[in-house]
Design an enzyme around this catalytic site. Structure first.
Site, short mmCIF file in Angstrom:
data_model
loop_
_atom_site.label_atom_id
_atom_site.label_comp_id
_atom_site.label_asym_id
_atom_site.label_seq_id
_atom_site.Cartn_x
_atom_site.Cartn_y
_atom_site.Cartn_z
N ASP A 63 -10.82 -3.85 9.28
CA ASP A 63 -10.11 -4.26 8.06
C ASP A 63 -10.57 -3.33 6.96
OD1 ASP A 63 -9.17 -5.38 5.71
OD2 ASP A 63 -9.72 -7.43 6.26
N ASN A 90 -3.84 5.41 8.26
CA ASN A 90 -2.44 4.98 8.25
C ASN A 90 -2.23 3.64 7.57
OD1 ASN A 90 0.44 4.66 9.55
ND2 ASN A 90 -0.75 2.87 10.23
N PHE A 95 4.80 -3.95 -1.67
CA PHE A 95 5.60 -5.12 -2.01
C PHE A 95 7.08 -4.76 -1.85
CE2 PHE A 95 1.65 -6.22 -4.03
CZ PHE A 95 1.60 -7.60 -3.97
N LYS A 96 7.87 -5.71 -1.42
CA LYS A 96 9.33 -5.51 -1.38
C LYS A 96 9.84 -5.38 -2.82
CE LYS A 96 9.98 -6.62 3.12
NZ LYS A 96 9.56 -5.41 3.83
N TYR A 194 3.25 1.46 -5.82
CA TYR A 194 3.13 2.11 -4.51
C TYR A 194 3.04 3.63 -4.69
CZ TYR A 194 4.36 3.43 0.30
OH TYR A 194 4.38 3.97 1.54
N LYS A 198 -0.11 6.19 -3.75
CA LYS A 198 0.02 7.32 -2.83
C LYS A 198 -0.25 8.66 -3.52
CE LYS A 198 1.08 5.03 0.98
NZ LYS A 198 0.19 5.01 2.17
N VAL A 231 10.95 5.30 7.61
CA VAL A 231 10.78 4.81 8.98
C VAL A 231 11.08 3.31 9.03
CG1 VAL A 231 9.17 4.60 10.88
CG2 VAL A 231 9.01 6.56 9.33
N ARG A 232 11.79 2.90 10.07
CA ARG A 232 12.15 1.48 10.23
C ARG A 232 10.92 0.66 10.63
NH1 ARG A 232 16.24 4.33 12.61
NH2 ARG A 232 15.44 4.04 14.72
N THR A 233 10.20 0.14 9.62
CA THR A 233 9.06 -0.75 9.85
C THR A 233 9.18 -1.89 8.86
OG1 THR A 233 7.67 0.34 8.21
CG2 THR A 233 7.59 1.23 10.47
#
Ligand code: NDP
Length: 277
Positions: A63, A90, A95-96, A194, A198, A231-233
């Site tokens: 973690d 990675n 957050f959406k 976000y 980054k 990427v579809r995640t």
């Protein structure tokens, strides 16, 4: 004691791009490959998934938000392998767009994992990276677009060759503090936690690259930041163009740069190409 075995460690690899990175390394890397996950059950499920594909990854709990967990894992890899050959940072969170959590809280939570916890992993694992080792930090294209939205003063610091880790930490903490007061825009920051987190990951990679070149010039360690693409995640919208396996391609390319390679190093890379920063 010299370990005969090479080892690759991927953070946050129980699902998504991290799991796909482990899958690719199991096929392409001549050594032990570790799924790591903050939750042991989810990590063991991921190992089972890969076992069912005929692959044999190993598992260790990690973690990145828990300093003891980082220290335990570092001690394990030091003891069993005398260090690590490949480290892929990675693990990350977002957050959406629709999430109504207050901006200041989003800033704190996002920066805690993506920047501060990734930094903690690097602090404890970089000294263990063996000569010829490869370190890959999964950043995002939003670091590059976010950078353009920073004030000229901030951009100058994030572009500079003399920014230190301490200065970067102060700047990242300043973003969180200003976000909590609703003052981050006046402070010259973009309105995207976000992206700021980054920016931190990309700049930290460049700082560590300069350090390694200076402090361990003979060891030939290469460290880079990259974007996996959309990427579809769970993090991205379901309409993203790349599968997780496609998202793993650039991180795996950087992890497997040929022995003796001298570049890329300290770069931001996407689609296997060095990008402007
Ligand atoms: P997922 O949400 O599918 O995977 C994120 C992984 O990180 C999960 O395994 C999650 O574990 C793990 N994680 C989160 N917090 C921690 C923690 N504290 N300790 C350990 N593991 C943690 O997203 P992706 O696969 O898309 O994301 C992987 C990386 O790629 C991230 O850094 C992301 O920012 C980056 N990225 C993704 C893009 C995309 O389009 N998908 C684009 C650009 C960058 P758990 O299951 O326990 O939550």
């Amino acid at each position: 004691s010299v370990s005969l075995y090479s080892v690759a460690v991927v953070t946050g690899s129980n699902k998504g791009i991290g799991l796909a990175i482990v899958r690719a390394l199991c096929k392409q890397f001549n050594g032990d490959v570790y799924v790591t996950s903050r939750d042991v059950g989810r990590g063991e499920e991921a190992v089972k998934t890969l076992n069912s594909e005929g692959l044999k990854p190993k598992f260790h709990q990690l973690d990145i938000n828990d300093l003891n967990s980082i220290k335990n894992a570092a001690a394990y890899f030091k003891g069993k392998y005398d260090g690590v050959d490949i480290l892929i940072n990675n693990a990350g969170t977002a957050f959406k767009a629709s999430d109504t959590t207050p901006f200041g809280v989003q800033a704190e939570v996002t920066l805690r994992t993506n920047f501060f916890a990734t930094r903690d992993v690097l602090t404890h694992f970089l000294p263990l990276v063996k000569a010829g080792g490869r370190v890959v930090n999964v950043s995002s294209m939003l670091s590059a677009s976010g950078l353009k939205q920073c004030s000229p003063e901030l951009q100058q610091r994030f572009h500079s060759e003399d920014i230190t880790e301490d200065e970067l930490v102060v700047l990242m903490q300043r973003f969180v503090d200003e976000a909590k007061k609703g003052e981050h825009k006046q402070g010259g920051w973009p309105d995207m936690s976000y992206a700021v987190s980054k920016i931190g990951v990309t700049v930290l990679s460049m700082i560590h690259a300069r350090h390694l070149s200076k402090e361990r010039p003979k060891d030939g360690i290469l460290i880079n930041a990259c974007c996996p693409g959309w990427v579809r995640t769970e993090i991205a919208a379901p309409g993203a163009p790349k599968s997780p396996d496609e998202g793993a391609i650039t991180p795996v390319y950087l992890a497997l740069l040929a022995p003796g390679a001298t570049e890329p190093h300290g770069k931001y890379v996407s689609d296997k190409e060095v990008q402007p920063w």
